[in-house]
Design a protein around this motif. Structure first.
Motif, PDB file in Angstrom:
ATOM      1  N   ASN A  21      -9.296   1.566   6.662  1.00 23.50           N
ATOM      2  CA  ASN A  21     -10.243   1.522   5.526  1.00 23.50           C
ATOM      3  C   ASN A  21      -9.609   2.051   4.242  1.00 23.50           C
ATOM      4  OD1 ASN A  21     -12.503   0.395   6.919  1.00 23.50           O
ATOM      5  ND2 ASN A  21     -12.658   2.359   7.986  1.00 23.50           N
ATOM      6  N   ASN A  22      -8.349   1.718   4.055  1.00 18.16           N
ATOM      7  CA  ASN A  22      -7.630   2.151   2.850  1.00 18.16           C
ATOM      8  C   ASN A  22      -8.383   1.699   1.581  1.00 18.16           C
ATOM      9  OD1 ASN A  22      -5.739   2.254   0.655  1.00 18.16           O
ATOM     10  ND2 ASN A  22      -4.114   2.463   2.177  1.00 18.16           N
ATOM     11  N   PRO A  23      -8.750   2.642   0.707  1.00 16.63           N
ATOM     12  CA  PRO A  23      -9.533   2.258  -0.475  1.00 16.63           C
ATOM     13  C   PRO A  23      -8.762   1.354  -1.438  1.00 16.63           C
ATOM     14  CG  PRO A  23      -8.887   4.575  -0.575  1.00 16.63           C
ATOM     15  CD  PRO A  23      -8.482   4.081   0.777  1.00 16.63           C
ATOM     16  N   ASN A  24      -7.445   1.298  -1.325  1.00 12.65           N
ATOM     17  CA  ASN A  24      -6.660   0.416  -2.207  1.00 12.65           C
ATOM     18  C   ASN A  24      -6.582  -1.026  -1.706  1.00 12.65           C
ATOM     19  OD1 ASN A  24      -6.138   2.251  -4.181  1.00 12.65           O
ATOM     20  ND2 ASN A  24      -4.250   2.998  -3.238  1.00 12.65           N
ATOM     21  N   LEU A  25      -7.223  -1.294  -0.565  1.00  6.45           N
ATOM     22  CA  LEU A  25      -7.215  -2.662  -0.023  1.00  6.45           C
ATOM     23  C   LEU A  25      -8.618  -3.262  -0.097  1.00  6.45           C
ATOM     24  CD1 LEU A  25      -5.924  -5.056   1.511  1.00  6.45           C
ATOM     25  CD2 LEU A  25      -6.419  -3.850   3.646  1.00  6.45           C
ATOM     26  N   ALA A  26      -8.734  -4.373  -0.839  1.00  9.57           N
ATOM     27  CA  ALA A  26     -10.003  -5.114  -0.885  1.00  9.57           C
ATOM     28  C   ALA A  26      -9.761  -6.471  -0.241  1.00  9.57           C
ATOM     29  CB  ALA A  26     -10.440  -5.300  -2.330  1.00  9.57           C
ATOM     30  N   LEU A  27     -10.735  -6.944   0.526  1.00 12.22           N
ATOM     31  CA  LEU A  27     -10.571  -8.256   1.155  1.00 12.22           C
ATOM     32  C   LEU A  27     -11.655  -9.204   0.663  1.00 12.22           C
ATOM     33  CD1 LEU A  27      -9.662  -6.985   4.734  1.00 12.22           C
ATOM     34  CD2 LEU A  27      -8.118  -8.014   3.063  1.00 12.22           C
ATOM     35  N   GLU A  28     -11.249 -10.419   0.336  1.00 11.67           N
ATOM     36  CA  GLU A  28     -12.166 -11.423  -0.210  1.00 11.67           C
ATOM     37  C   GLU A  28     -12.096 -12.682   0.649  1.00 11.67           C
ATOM     38  OE1 GLU A  28     -14.231 -10.906  -2.633  1.00 11.67           O
ATOM     39  OE2 GLU A  28     -13.431  -8.931  -3.174  1.00 11.67           O
ATOM     40  N   LEU A  29     -13.206 -13.394   0.729  1.00 10.44           N
ATOM     41  CA  LEU A  29     -13.250 -14.590   1.567  1.00 10.44           C
ATOM     42  C   LEU A  29     -12.757 -15.838   0.822  1.00 10.44           C
ATOM     43  CD1 LEU A  29     -16.618 -14.288   3.531  1.00 10.44           C
ATOM     44  CD2 LEU A  29     -14.371 -13.301   4.015  1.00 10.44           C
ATOM     45  N   VAL A  30     -11.778 -16.494   1.424  1.00 12.75           N
ATOM     46  CA  VAL A  30     -11.373 -17.847   1.010  1.00 12.75           C
ATOM     47  C   VAL A  30     -11.284 -18.625   2.318  1.00 12.75           C
ATOM     48  CG1 VAL A  30      -9.575 -19.294  -0.038  1.00 12.75           C
ATOM     49  CG2 VAL A  30     -10.111 -17.082  -1.055  1.00 12.75           C
ATOM     50  N   ALA A  31     -12.367 -19.317   2.641  1.00  9.97           N
ATOM     51  CA  ALA A  31     -12.486 -19.920   3.976  1.00  9.97           C
ATOM     52  C   ALA A  31     -11.447 -21.001   4.210  1.00  9.97           C
ATOM     53  CB  ALA A  31     -13.885 -20.483   4.157  1.00  9.97           C
TER      54      ALA A  31
ATOM     55  N   LEU B 232       0.845  -1.213   0.000  1.00 11.93           N
ATOM     56  CA  LEU B 232       0.000   0.000   0.000  1.00 11.93           C
ATOM     57  C   LEU B 232       0.873   1.252   0.000  1.00 11.93           C
ATOM     58  CD1 LEU B 232      -2.780  -1.131   2.527  1.00 11.93           C
ATOM     59  CD2 LEU B 232      -3.016  -0.883   0.043  1.00 11.93           C
ATOM     60  N   LYS B 233       1.978   1.198   0.743  1.00 10.93           N
ATOM     61  CA  LYS B 233       2.894   2.371   0.777  1.00 10.93           C
ATOM     62  C   LYS B 233       3.467   2.641  -0.610  1.00 10.93           C
ATOM     63  CE  LYS B 233       5.157   1.375   4.847  1.00 10.93           C
ATOM     64  NZ  LYS B 233       6.267   1.327   5.707  1.00 10.93           N
ATOM     65  N   GLN B 234       3.643   1.567  -1.394  1.00  9.24           N
ATOM     66  CA  GLN B 234       4.179   1.752  -2.757  1.00  9.24           C
ATOM     67  C   GLN B 234       3.065   1.893  -3.798  1.00  9.24           C
ATOM     68  OE1 GLN B 234       7.413  -0.885  -3.888  1.00  9.24           O
ATOM     69  NE2 GLN B 234       8.288  -0.846  -1.834  1.00  9.24           N
ATOM     70  N   ASN B 235       1.867   2.221  -3.306  1.00 11.90           N
ATOM     71  CA  ASN B 235       0.713   2.532  -4.179  1.00 11.90           C
ATOM     72  C   ASN B 235       0.177   1.390  -5.035  1.00 11.90           C
ATOM     73  OD1 ASN B 235       0.383   5.193  -3.311  1.00 11.90           O
ATOM     74  ND2 ASN B 235       2.148   5.820  -4.560  1.00 11.90           N
ATOM     75  N   TYR B 236       0.437   0.160  -4.611  1.00 11.82           N
ATOM     76  CA  TYR B 236      -0.223  -0.959  -5.296  1.00 11.82           C
ATOM     77  C   TYR B 236      -1.669  -1.047  -4.820  1.00 11.82           C
ATOM     78  CZ  TYR B 236       4.357  -2.726  -6.746  1.00 11.82           C
ATOM     79  OH  TYR B 236       5.602  -2.866  -7.318  1.00 11.82           O
ATOM     80  N   LYS B 237      -2.523  -1.620  -5.662  1.00 10.72           N
ATOM     81  CA  LYS B 237      -3.851  -2.022  -5.209  1.00 10.72           C
ATOM     82  C   LYS B 237      -3.708  -3.447  -4.693  1.00 10.72           C
ATOM     83  CE  LYS B 237      -6.835   0.655  -8.319  1.00 10.72           C
ATOM     84  NZ  LYS B 237      -6.707   1.834  -7.536  1.00 10.72           N
ATOM     85  N   VAL B 238      -4.284  -3.723  -3.535  1.00 11.50           N
ATOM     86  CA  VAL B 238      -4.093  -5.036  -2.915  1.00 11.50           C
ATOM     87  C   VAL B 238      -5.434  -5.738  -2.721  1.00 11.50           C
ATOM     88  CG1 VAL B 238      -3.187  -6.267  -0.906  1.00 11.50           C
ATOM     89  CG2 VAL B 238      -2.055  -4.165  -1.681  1.00 11.50           C
TER      90      VAL B 238
END
Ligand code: NDP
Length: 339
Positions: free
Chosen positions: A46-56, A21-27
């Motif tokens: 709540n950084n807008p460049n971070l999305a979280l997805e479920l892989v149980a 995130l510090k290097q401006n990647y979308k994660v």
């Protein structure tokens, strides 16, 4: 550029995400539950460049397919850090071998199915456990390099949790290299692995300093907090690397051309289980002191890890033992109101 990080809640993965995130990647991070997703999102402001997805469960068939179906060709880099680290199990296959190996195969198969032409680089978080042969533990004449492999097999490694963990890392890493060989014409990506030894260092977020810390940091936690197991850990020795250097290596592994097809062995030399007192006088008389001064003799009985090639590729100095142990200890003492 978008980077997928599996096991986003992990000690190591949190630093990787922070650095990305510090290097401006979308994660895009994968987590096991909505509850942990919500918690982690908040910790990252709540950084807008971070999305979280479920892989149980990374071991479930087609575990990563939904993530790749959703993001498709947006994903250019995959960092697969998720792997079980539960060494206190007797169910070695179920708890260690199957999730480690199938989790790795699943993420690579998902790339092949949905992003074969778009994913450019994959970094698998392996371990020095995939490199060293634990039967050589007391042999100071042994030297491990980037070419060394733990001889563990699926059957032989199941004698106890530690041996199975080492086997799980070796077999999962081997599965990744096999996949690339077998699918060279079916996928575009280049593979690198990061193979750390015991990872010490503070948790990225103070909130994560719990009564028990995950994996290697528990060695320092148990000593500081005077847990009974610290008694038998007194004979403990090994090599260490700081978590911040491990994170940095994951980024270098996909950013540097020289890292393509390489195993990056992360170790900055040996440690023994003593010497916290000097840096934290408030601990005097309250924690085990070990056998001060004996470290050098003990180190002579330990195999050497020669990671010259890795250091050349990475090109940055690793953090000293003093810095990593002191930072780990300071965070725990602060949490306990002792600093
Ligand atoms: P953590 O336990 O903190 O992180 C492991 C991550 O993997 C967590 O996010 C965990 O999810 C996830 N995970 C484990 N099993 C599954 C599963 N079946 N399905 C979905 N997710 C799963 O460990 P570390 O950060 O220390 O380890 C990260 C990587 O580094 C691992 O691959 C480990 O083997 C490797 N490594 C670590 C070393 C160390 O000393 N720490 C040394 C060498 C290698 P959840 O949080 O929900 O449990």
């Amino acid at each position: 550029m978008t980077v997928l990080v599996s096991g986003a809640t992990g000690f190591v993965a949190q630093y990787i995400i922070n650095d990305l995130l510090k290097q401006n990647y979308k994660v895009i991070g994968t987590v096991r539950s909505q509850e942990t997703a919500d918690k982690l999102k908040k910790l990252f402001g709540n950084n807008p460049n971070l999305a979280l997805e479920l892989v149980a469960d990374i071991a479930a068939p087609n575990a990563f397919d939904s993530v790749f179906k959703k993001y498709g060709s947006d994903i250019k880099v995959v960092l697969h850090t998720a792997s079980p680290v539960s060494i206190n199990t007797r169910e070695c296959e179920k708890d260690l071998l199957i999730p480690a190996v199938n989790g790795t195969k699943n993420i690579l198969e998902a790339i092949k199915k949905y992003a074969a032409k778009s994913v450019e680089r994959v970094v698998v978080t392996s371990s020095c456990a995939a490199v060293v042969d634990t039967s050589n533990q007391g042999d100071g004449s042994v030297v491990y390099t980037e070419e060394s492999w733990n001889p563990a097999t699926w059957e032989i490694c199941q004698v106890n949790g530690i041996s199975a963990y080492c086997g799980s890392k070796k077999l999962a890493e081997a599965a990744a290299w096999d996949f690339v060989r077998e699918n060279r014409n079916a996928v575009k990506f280049q593979l690198s692995t990061v193979n750390p030894i015991y990872v010490f260092g503070p948790q990225l977020f103070d909130e994560d300093v719990k009564d028990r810390l995950s994996s290697s940091c528990e060695l320092i936690n148990a000593l500081l907090r005077g847990k009974p197991e610290a008694q038998y850990l007194q004979g403990m020795r090994g090599n260490y690397i700081d978590v911040r250097d491990v994170s940095r290596a994951h980024l270098a592994a996909f950013q540097k051309e020289q890292a393509i097809g390489k195993r990056l062995i992360l170790s900055n030399g040996p440690f023994t289980y003593q010497n916290l007192e000097d840096d934290f006088p408030q601990l005097k008389g309250k924690i085990l002191v070990g056998n001060p001064g004996s470290g050098k003799d003990i180190h002579k009985t330990m195999p050497t890890i020669d990671n010259t090639k890795t250091r050349e590729i990475l090109g940055y100095p690793f953090k000293s033992l003093k810095e990593t142990v002191d930072d780990t200890a300071a965070q725990i003492l602060k949490k306990d109101g002792k600093l």
